[in-house]
Design a protein around this motif. Structure first.
Motif, PDB file in Angstrom:
ATOM      1  N   UNK A  35       0.838  -1.354  -0.080  1.00 24.25           N
ATOM      2  CA  UNK A  35       0.014   0.159   0.048  1.00 24.25           C
ATOM      3  C   UNK A  35       1.048   1.247   0.158  1.00 24.25           C
ATOM      4  N   UNK A  36       0.882   1.913  -1.032  1.00 22.01           N
ATOM      5  CA  UNK A  36       1.777   3.196  -1.230  1.00 22.01           C
ATOM      6  C   UNK A  36       1.008   4.189  -0.321  1.00 22.01           C
ATOM      7  N   UNK A  37      -0.431   4.359  -0.606  1.00 21.67           N
ATOM      8  CA  UNK A  37      -0.886   5.559   0.340  1.00 21.67           C
ATOM      9  C   UNK A  37      -2.472   4.995   0.700  1.00 21.67           C
ATOM     10  N   UNK A  38      -3.156   5.421   1.517  1.00 23.50           N
ATOM     11  CA  UNK A  38      -4.146   4.880   2.176  1.00 23.50           C
ATOM     12  C   UNK A  38      -5.020   6.037   3.068  1.00 23.50           C
ATOM     13  N   UNK A  39      -6.224   6.369   2.970  1.00 18.17           N
ATOM     14  CA  UNK A  39      -7.014   7.119   3.752  1.00 18.17           C
ATOM     15  C   UNK A  39      -8.272   6.674   3.813  1.00 18.17           C
ATOM     16  N   UNK A  40      -8.620   6.543   5.155  1.00 11.62           N
ATOM     17  CA  UNK A  40     -10.149   5.770   5.436  1.00 11.62           C
ATOM     18  C   UNK A  40     -10.602   6.831   6.397  1.00 11.62           C
ATOM     19  N   UNK A  41     -11.909   7.356   5.793  1.00  9.41           N
ATOM     20  CA  UNK A  41     -12.643   8.421   7.009  1.00  9.41           C
ATOM     21  C   UNK A  41     -13.914   7.674   7.282  1.00  9.41           C
ATOM     22  N   UNK A  42     -14.151   7.500   8.499  1.00 11.20           N
ATOM     23  CA  UNK A  42     -15.693   6.978   8.847  1.00 11.20           C
ATOM     24  C   UNK A  42     -16.554   8.151   9.094  1.00 11.20           C
ATOM     25  N   UNK A  43     -17.029   8.889   8.389  1.00 14.49           N
ATOM     26  CA  UNK A  43     -17.406  10.264   8.348  1.00 14.49           C
ATOM     27  C   UNK A  43     -18.838  10.306   9.123  1.00 14.49           C
ATOM     28  N   UNK A  44     -19.616   9.406   8.823  1.00 11.33           N
ATOM     29  CA  UNK A  44     -20.832   9.287   9.590  1.00 11.33           C
ATOM     30  C   UNK A  44     -20.613   9.053  11.260  1.00 11.33           C
TER      31      UNK A  44
END
Length: 161
Positions: free
Chosen positions: A21-30
């Motif tokens: 994985x070169x780059x990753x972003x996960x946002x749990x907005x709710x």
């Protein structure tokens, strides 16, 4: 018999040297908004591919970039956003130069996609959602559509009278 073997080109060979994985972003907005609605998700997935030659002989790199947005079907509430750049490194031999571009953008992503699918499933599950099991991606169709788009952009536009 030896003459036949000498005139036949060697079969293409590909080895996966590594993937990461070169780059990753996960946002749990709710959840950031303090809500946990019980809604039906509408998941949109955008796929971008890239490939390049590495410094070593016969070594190439292919990346699959996914942008996944999950919204509630009712309303426009964003549930989560996942962006990931997944890379495979390959050793490739006996592929003619004129076939290397499609090989890198069709066969290489096809080899690493199952691993990316598992990563996406794990990330969404660990992020508080049911695991997202991505559908298979038709890399041939994706490649053809991109080539057609580039040709259309490169074509001079007709003057309008």
């Amino acid at each position: 018999m030896a003459e036949e073997q000498a005139t036949q080109p060697a079969a293409p060979q590909m080895r996966v040297l590594g993937q990461y994985i070169r780059d990753m972003s996960f946002e749990n907005i709710v959840s950031q908004k303090g809500a946990a609605p019980d809604v039906q998700p509408d998941v949109q997935v955008q796929v971008n591919l890239d490939a390049k030659k590495r410094a070593q002989d016969n070594q190439y790199e292919c990346s699959i970039k996914l942008n996944v947005t999950s919204k509630a079907k009712e309303g426009d509430t964003v549930l989560f956003v996942l962006e990931i750049d997944y890379v495979g490194m390959f050793h490739i031999e006996n592929v003619p130069e004129d076939q290397m571009h499609p090989f890198l953008l069709i066969e290489c992503p096809r080899m690493i996609f199952p691993f990316l699918r598992r990563v996406v499933s794990d990330i969404t599950r660990d992020g508080g959602f049911p695991p997202l099991n991505l559908e298979n991606i038709d890399f041939v169709s994706l490649y053809r559509n991109e080539i057609a788009r580039r040709q259309k952009e490169a074509a001079p536009s007709e003057p309008v009278n």
